[in-house]
Design a protein around this motif. Structure first.
Motif, PDB file in Angstrom:
ATOM      1  N   UNK A 211       0.834  -1.211   0.000  1.00  9.37           N
ATOM      2  CA  UNK A 211       0.000   0.000   0.000  1.00  9.37           C
ATOM      3  C   UNK A 211       0.865   1.256   0.000  1.00  9.37           C
ATOM      4  N   UNK A 212       0.466   2.224  -0.799  1.00  9.07           N
ATOM      5  CA  UNK A 212       1.215   3.474  -0.884  1.00  9.07           C
ATOM      6  C   UNK A 212       2.337   3.465  -1.891  1.00  9.07           C
ATOM      7  N   UNK A 213       2.666   2.301  -2.437  1.00  8.66           N
ATOM      8  CA  UNK A 213       3.651   2.232  -3.516  1.00  8.66           C
ATOM      9  C   UNK A 213       2.948   2.615  -4.824  1.00  8.66           C
ATOM     10  N   UNK A 214       3.604   3.382  -5.654  1.00  4.31           N
ATOM     11  CA  UNK A 214       3.107   3.956  -6.911  1.00  4.31           C
ATOM     12  C   UNK A 214       2.188   5.152  -6.673  1.00  4.31           C
ATOM     13  N   UNK A 215       1.186   4.988  -5.820  1.00  8.27           N
ATOM     14  CA  UNK A 215       0.233   6.078  -5.569  1.00  8.27           C
ATOM     15  C   UNK A 215      -0.467   5.760  -4.242  1.00  8.27           C
ATOM     16  N   UNK A 216      -0.953   6.793  -3.548  1.00  7.07           N
ATOM     17  CA  UNK A 216      -1.720   6.532  -2.321  1.00  7.07           C
ATOM     18  C   UNK A 216      -3.084   5.971  -2.642  1.00  7.07           C
ATOM     19  N   UNK A 217      -3.654   5.284  -1.673  1.00  8.55           N
ATOM     20  CA  UNK A 217      -5.006   4.783  -1.841  1.00  8.55           C
ATOM     21  C   UNK A 217      -5.958   5.949  -2.045  1.00  8.55           C
ATOM     22  N   UNK A 218      -7.016   5.735  -2.834  1.00 10.96           N
ATOM     23  CA  UNK A 218      -7.995   6.788  -3.074  1.00 10.96           C
ATOM     24  C   UNK A 218      -8.532   7.325  -1.755  1.00 10.96           C
ATOM     25  N   UNK A 219      -8.687   8.645  -1.705  1.00  9.88           N
ATOM     26  CA  UNK A 219      -9.215   9.345  -0.524  1.00  9.88           C
ATOM     27  C   UNK A 219      -8.270   9.298   0.664  1.00  9.88           C
ATOM     28  N   UNK A 220      -7.000   8.946   0.390  1.00  3.59           N
ATOM     29  CA  UNK A 220      -5.982   9.002   1.439  1.00  3.59           C
ATOM     30  C   UNK A 220      -4.841   9.867   0.949  1.00  3.59           C
TER      31      UNK A 220
END
Length: 498
Positions: A488-497
């Motif tokens: 989680x958080x690799x490449x892009x953050x989770x939506x709405x985070x």
């Protein structure tokens, strides 16, 4: 041709224990980017696909890691259970052309086994301590990408554990995306999910490691190559190999930056040249005298090229003579592995010395200092323009810097040499400014090291594809990993985070 992949259950064995010894865990809290703040409660060392599957199913968050040679912070945990692949070390010779290797096999070990059989795996990055799985997860490339392409070209198949704990056996050519831009994954439990291929298209450059691969009628295996552990955990891979080439290595002094570009342009026309590496004068100025002495040369006033030549050395020597570049060239001929290693050590001394300078500044000046560097590629005919952009931007912002990289690909690594935390901040701003101009040239600001958790690299990813492209990647991630369990958080953050 099918557009559907079918999962299977992992072969069952006992779940490996979680190692919680603080001294052991501490060794997994930082990767080669030296990003501060890594933390984890436990590390696991699965021995096979079933243990990988059991660990994935039992954990809330999992960070798969390899040799921790990441330069993006992608192998720095943020509270996840760390899944180290270092025990996945099986190697099987499939036939004369292919080999199957566990995700934790170091490239050096793979190459040594192949060399004993007269074979070679071409797309190795410069660091041969990297693990097979990590190089696939980042679509790694190296000095010979000019001739042989990136890792993607050489992956024939792979075994991947999904976030559900189910297993995919992928083999190139077995499936393709539908003409409408999707493929399906059928669960052994009866469900079917449809994965939408992102609509963006990749830049036309020889290497690219920036989020999820997307192309019309793509092979689904390519989605997992370069996905940085966010879509599945690579357990093993089947790789293509070639007859081991007779390789000579030459160190070529150049009069100037423009002279180096011109020599490389001519070398690119030779079928015997597998790759050309570049070290600028600022990089070389950082090195101690011993680095030159070990390579059998003296400190030069201009840049250096390190050229890999396959086949007869005489045509290469004649070409250098015609270019007026034959004087003071040092050649390690085919078979002189020690001589070649000494020349490569000079090249490797450059990033090693820069990393030492960063670590020293971090320890002595400001603990917030971190590696501040780019990994950018342009079409070769824009190489000289890109060099001018790197140089002019850094100098305008009063930053010390060094530039080296894979000249024959148009791929360079401009690095800031930080004297203060302010240099790091200005360096990040410089990289974003440069990144936009590289994209405008038709290049990629994320050539071969991936994105990881680096805020700058994630910003470059958004710069390339826009928010729509990022949302399309998130949709792929959500389809295959709805709980956002893997990396989680690799490449892009989770939506709405954030």
């Amino acid at each position: 041709m099918t557009h559907r992949l079918n999962t299977r259950a992992a072969r069952r064995t006992a779940t490996p224990p979680l190692e919680r010894d603080p001294d052991l865990v501490r060794g997994f809290l930082e990767d080669a980017a030296h990003v501060p703040g890594g933390h984890a409660e436990a590390v696991a060392f699965p021995n096979d696909e079933a243990e990988v599957a059991a660990l994935v199913m039992s954990a809330d968050r999992v960070l798969p890691i390899g040799a921790q040679s990441s330069l993006t912070g992608g192998a720095t945990p943020r509270g996840e259970m760390v899944l180290s692949t270092r025990a996945l070390t099986g190697i099987d010779i499939i036939d004369d052309r292919t080999i199957r290797a566990g995700a934790g096999v170091p490239l050096r070990e793979l190459q040594n086994m192949l060399a004993a059989r007269g074979r070679y795996y071409p797309p190795v990055p410069t660091y041969e301590g990297a693990f097979v799985g990590g190089t696939i997860a980042t679509n790694a490339a190296g000095a010979a990408t000019f001739k042989y392409g990136t890792t993607r070209r050489w992956v024939v198949g792979m075994t991947v554990v999904l976030a559900s704990g189910e297993v995919l056996d992928l083999r190139r050519g077995d499936a393709t995306a539908h003409a409408d831009g999707w493929f399906e994954v059928a669960s052994r439990q009866g469900g079917v999910c449809r994965v939408r291929v992102p609509s963006y298209r990749l830049p036309d450059v020889p290497k690219h490691s920036a989020g999820y691969y997307a192309a019309a009628a793509m092979d689904p295996i390519d989605l997992f190559i370069g996905s940085e552990g966010t879509l599945g955990v690579i357990v093993d891979a089947t790789l293509g190999t070639i007859d081991r080439p007779a390789r000579s290595v030459a160190l070529v002094p150049c009069a100037s930056e423009s002279n180096a570009v011109n020599i490389t342009a001519a070398l690119r026309e030779s079928p015997d040249v597998a790759g050309v590496e570049y070290m600028d004068t600022r990089s070389l100025a950082l090195l101690p005298e011993e680095a030159f002495a070990r390579a059998g040369t003296m400190r030069t006033t201009g840049p250096l090229l390190l050229v890999q030549v396959e086949g007869a050395i005489e045509p290469f020597a004649a070409l250098l003579d015609r270019l007026g570049a034959a004087d003071e060239v040092i050649v390690a001929p085919a078979g002189d592995e020690r001589g070649a290693a000494r020349l490569f050590e000079l090249r490797e001394a450059v990033p090693a010395t820069v990393n030492q300078r960063v670590a020293l500044a971090k320890a002595q000046v400001d603990a917030r200092i971190e590696k501040t560097a780019a990994d950018m590629i342009v079409p070769f005919d824009r190489l000289a323009d890109s060099l001018a952009i790197y140089r002019d931007t850094f100098e305008r912002l009063d930053l010390e810097y060094a530039i080296w990289g894979h000249f024959s690909d148009g791929n360079l690594h401009p690095n800031v040499i930080p004297r203060s935390f302010s240099d790091v901040e200005r360096g990040k701003a410089a990289i974003l400014e440069i990144g936009q101009r590289i994209v405008d040239m038709g290049g990629s600001p994320l050539a071969e090291h991936g994105v990881g958790r680096s805020p700058v690299k994630q910003a470059l990813l958004r710069l390339m594809y826009g928010e729509r492209g990022i949302e399309e990647m998130r949709a792929v991630k959500h389809t295959l990993d709805p709980g956002w369990k893997l990396a989680p958080g690799v490449l892009f953050p989770e939506a709405n985070r954030t």
